[in-house]
Design a protein around this motif. Structure first.
Motif, PDB file in Angstrom:
ATOM      1  N   ALA A 230       0.875  -1.168   0.000  1.00 45.03           N
ATOM      2  CA  ALA A 230       0.000   0.000   0.000  1.00 45.03           C
ATOM      3  C   ALA A 230       0.912   1.218   0.000  1.00 45.03           C
ATOM      4  N   ARG A 231       0.736   2.061  -1.011  1.00 49.96           N
ATOM      5  CA  ARG A 231       1.615   3.241  -1.103  1.00 49.96           C
ATOM      6  C   ARG A 231       0.799   4.420  -1.639  1.00 49.96           C
ATOM      7  N   ASP A 232       1.035   5.579  -1.089  1.00 48.74           N
ATOM      8  CA  ASP A 232       0.335   6.796  -1.522  1.00 48.74           C
ATOM      9  C   ASP A 232      -1.180   6.596  -1.591  1.00 48.74           C
ATOM     10  N   TYR A 233      -1.718   6.005  -0.565  1.00 48.68           N
ATOM     11  CA  TYR A 233      -3.165   5.811  -0.453  1.00 48.68           C
ATOM     12  C   TYR A 233      -3.751   4.958  -1.586  1.00 48.68           C
ATOM     13  N   SER A 234      -2.933   4.044  -2.136  1.00 51.07           N
ATOM     14  CA  SER A 234      -3.532   3.133  -3.101  1.00 51.07           C
ATOM     15  C   SER A 234      -2.827   1.765  -3.070  1.00 51.07           C
ATOM     16  N   CYS A 235      -3.537   0.768  -3.595  1.00 49.44           N
ATOM     17  CA  CYS A 235      -2.982  -0.585  -3.697  1.00 49.44           C
ATOM     18  C   CYS A 235      -2.084  -0.617  -4.924  1.00 49.44           C
ATOM     19  N   THR A 236      -0.798  -0.994  -4.740  1.00 52.64           N
ATOM     20  CA  THR A 236       0.136  -0.936  -5.876  1.00 52.64           C
ATOM     21  C   THR A 236      -0.150  -2.030  -6.902  1.00 52.64           C
ATOM     22  N   ALA A 237      -0.954  -3.039  -6.524  1.00 53.87           N
ATOM     23  CA  ALA A 237      -1.251  -4.115  -7.465  1.00 53.87           C
ATOM     24  C   ALA A 237      -2.396  -3.728  -8.401  1.00 53.87           C
TER      25      ALA A 237
ATOM     26  N   ARG B  64      -4.127  -0.569  -8.153  1.00 52.25           N
ATOM     27  CA  ARG B  64      -4.256   0.893  -8.245  1.00 52.25           C
ATOM     28  C   ARG B  64      -5.507   1.441  -7.559  1.00 52.25           C
ATOM     29  N   MET B  65      -6.222   0.605  -6.844  1.00 53.16           N
ATOM     30  CA  MET B  65      -7.421   1.059  -6.148  1.00 53.16           C
ATOM     31  C   MET B  65      -7.023   2.024  -5.027  1.00 53.16           C
ATOM     32  N   THR B  66      -7.762   3.104  -4.924  1.00 50.37           N
ATOM     33  CA  THR B  66      -7.510   4.078  -3.862  1.00 50.37           C
ATOM     34  C   THR B  66      -7.929   3.487  -2.512  1.00 50.37           C
ATOM     35  N   ILE B  67      -7.100   3.731  -1.509  1.00 50.71           N
ATOM     36  CA  ILE B  67      -7.412   3.233  -0.170  1.00 50.71           C
ATOM     37  C   ILE B  67      -7.857   4.425   0.683  1.00 50.71           C
ATOM     38  N   ARG B  68      -8.970   4.246   1.388  1.00 51.23           N
ATOM     39  CA  ARG B  68      -9.472   5.335   2.224  1.00 51.23           C
ATOM     40  C   ARG B  68      -8.417   5.679   3.293  1.00 51.23           C
ATOM     41  N   PRO B  69      -8.304   6.972   3.643  1.00 54.78           N
ATOM     42  CA  PRO B  69      -7.261   7.394   4.611  1.00 54.78           C
ATOM     43  C   PRO B  69      -7.276   6.594   5.905  1.00 54.78           C
ATOM     44  N   GLN B  70      -8.481   6.350   6.433  1.00 54.96           N
ATOM     45  CA  GLN B  70      -8.572   5.604   7.684  1.00 54.96           C
ATOM     46  C   GLN B  70      -7.965   4.209   7.514  1.00 54.96           C
ATOM     47  N   ALA B  71      -8.348   3.515   6.453  1.00 55.57           N
ATOM     48  CA  ALA B  71      -7.842   2.167   6.176  1.00 55.57           C
ATOM     49  C   ALA B  71      -6.333   2.221   5.944  1.00 55.57           C
ATOM     50  N   PHE B  72      -5.889   3.244   5.209  1.00 60.02           N
ATOM     51  CA  PHE B  72      -4.454   3.380   4.925  1.00 60.02           C
ATOM     52  C   PHE B  72      -3.651   3.524   6.217  1.00 60.02           C
ATOM     53  N   ASN B  73      -4.189   4.311   7.144  1.00 58.36           N
ATOM     54  CA  ASN B  73      -3.513   4.482   8.440  1.00 58.36           C
ATOM     55  C   ASN B  73      -3.456   3.156   9.209  1.00 58.36           C
ATOM     56  N   ASP B  74      -4.548   2.376   9.103  1.00 57.01           N
ATOM     57  CA  ASP B  74      -4.551   1.048   9.743  1.00 57.01           C
ATOM     58  C   ASP B  74      -3.458   0.169   9.153  1.00 57.01           C
ATOM     59  N   ILE B  75      -3.385   0.216   7.831  1.00 53.27           N
ATOM     60  CA  ILE B  75      -2.372  -0.611   7.143  1.00 53.27           C
ATOM     61  C   ILE B  75      -0.970  -0.147   7.535  1.00 53.27           C
ATOM     62  N   ARG B  76      -0.809   1.177   7.609  1.00 55.00           N
ATOM     63  CA  ARG B  76       0.497   1.740   7.978  1.00 55.00           C
ATOM     64  C   ARG B  76       0.926   1.258   9.375  1.00 55.00           C
ATOM     65  N   ARG B  77      -0.042   1.171  10.252  1.00 56.11           N
ATOM     66  CA  ARG B  77       0.276   0.689  11.609  1.00 56.11           C
ATOM     67  C   ARG B  77       0.518  -0.822  11.629  1.00 56.11           C
ATOM     68  N   GLY B  78      -0.020  -1.489  10.647  1.00 61.40           N
ATOM     69  CA  GLY B  78       0.189  -2.936  10.518  1.00 61.40           C
ATOM     70  C   GLY B  78      -0.363  -3.743  11.662  1.00 61.40           C
ATOM     71  N   GLU B  79      -1.490  -3.322  12.165  1.00 59.47           N
ATOM     72  CA  GLU B  79      -2.052  -4.033  13.321  1.00 59.47           C
ATOM     73  C   GLU B  79      -3.120  -5.043  12.943  1.00 59.47           C
ATOM     74  N   ASN B  80      -3.404  -5.119  11.666  1.00 63.55           N
ATOM     75  CA  ASN B  80      -4.419  -6.052  11.191  1.00 63.55           C
ATOM     76  C   ASN B  80      -4.055  -6.621   9.825  1.00 63.55           C
ATOM     77  N   ILE B  81      -4.674  -7.774   9.515  1.00 57.33           N
ATOM     78  CA  ILE B  81      -4.556  -8.301   8.161  1.00 57.33           C
ATOM     79  C   ILE B  81      -5.670  -7.624   7.366  1.00 57.33           C
ATOM     80  N   TYR B  82      -5.258  -6.754   6.447  1.00 58.86           N
ATOM     81  CA  TYR B  82      -6.224  -5.956   5.725  1.00 58.86           C
ATOM     82  C   TYR B  82      -6.195  -6.307   4.241  1.00 58.86           C
ATOM     83  N   GLU B  83      -7.351  -6.706   3.716  1.00 58.23           N
ATOM     84  CA  GLU B  83      -7.395  -7.062   2.283  1.00 58.23           C
ATOM     85  C   GLU B  83      -7.876  -5.888   1.444  1.00 58.23           C
ATOM     86  N   CYS B  84      -7.275  -5.714   0.272  1.00 60.60           N
ATOM     87  CA  CYS B  84      -7.688  -4.655  -0.653  1.00 60.60           C
ATOM     88  C   CYS B  84      -9.154  -4.897  -1.027  1.00 60.60           C
ATOM     89  N   GLU B  85      -9.935  -3.815  -0.968  1.00 58.30           N
ATOM     90  CA  GLU B  85     -11.370  -3.950  -1.240  1.00 58.30           C
ATOM     91  C   GLU B  85     -11.636  -4.323  -2.688  1.00 58.30           C
TER      92      GLU B  85
END
Ligand code: ZN
Length: 239
Positions: free
Chosen positions: A194-201, A203-224
């Motif tokens: 996940a980079r720049d608020y999107s999935c690099t595979a 290109r789907m935009t990731i919502r800021p809240q979800a992106f912050n979750d992913i950045r913290r790496g506290e959950n297994i988060y699947e691209c929507e």
């Protein structure tokens, strides 16, 4: 970052390497075949010449064997002639000797023709041999090089398979199932950065809240959108 995410990243790297090694191992026979084909094409004229020479030589040896056989017969007929006690035996032996002489003479004429032919062919073969041998040596060394590189990958596969089992064993059944499912659907690549608020595979935009979750790496988060498990590279310290 939760430990599982780190494990998943290592698992992904291991799987990608396993895939690469498997592809290398599978590519060996066709690559070797292609090199051999290339050699066969470049050496065709020479190989045809060589086949023609070998065939003529085999024919010549056969005729020489036939002559030897006829000569043995001749010896027998000569002995028959010596032993002849009547006119009939004498005439038969003389006739056989004459017939055998003719056969030998015909065979020898053929042999001489073949000798001329094989000598000419041999000269041509010898003239082109060094060039073909050099090409063959080059082909052999090419094949040896790819074979040893593939052999290294084949050996590496054994340790990668062990490493995979070790990583898989540490995942919870749910995470393992998610990984295997996504990997199966996405040609073996279950994770995406996940980079720049999107999935690099995808290109789907990731919502800021979800992106912050992913950045913290506290959950297994699947691209929507594509379903890949997302991870944030810098924070997890993956090279
Ligand atoms: Zn995606």
């Amino acid at each position: 970052m939760i430990a599982e995410l780190g494990l998943l990243i290592s698992l992904q790297e291991t799987d990608i390497e396993i895939k690469r090694c498997n592809a290398e191992v599978a590519s060996l026979p066709p690559r070797r075949e292609a090199i051999e084909q290339g050699f066969a094409v470049s050496a065709k004229e020479f190989l045809d010449l060589k086949t023609e020479f070998d065939t003529a030589m085999a024919e010549r040896r056969q005729l020489e064997a036939d002559v030897a056989e006829e000569q043995a017969k001749m010896e027998k007929f000569k002995a028959d002639l010596m032993k002849a006690t009547n006119e009939k035996q004498y005439t038969t032996a003389v006739r056989e000797i004459d017939a055998t002489k003719k056969t030998i003479s015909t065979l020898e004429t053929e042999i001489i023709k073949l000798m001329e032919k094989t000598e000419k062919l041999e000269a041509k073969v010898n003239e082109r041999s060094p060039e073909i041998e050099a090409k063959r040596a080059e082909v052999d060394s090419q094949i040896a090089a790819i074979t040893s590189s593939v052999e290294a990958d084949r050996q590496k596969l054994a340790s990668l398979t062990e490493e995979r089992a070790r990583l898989i064993a540490q995942l919870t059944p749910a995470t393992r199932a998610t990984y295997e499912r996504v990997a199966r659907l996405k040609s073996g690549v279950a994770l995406a950065e996940a980079r720049d608020y999107s999935c690099t595979a995808c290109r789907m935009t990731i919502r800021p809240q979800a992106f912050n979750d992913i950045r913290r790496g506290e959950n297994i988060y699947e691209c929507e959108n594509c379903g890949r498990i997302l991870f944030f590279k810098l924070e997890v310290g993956v090279e």
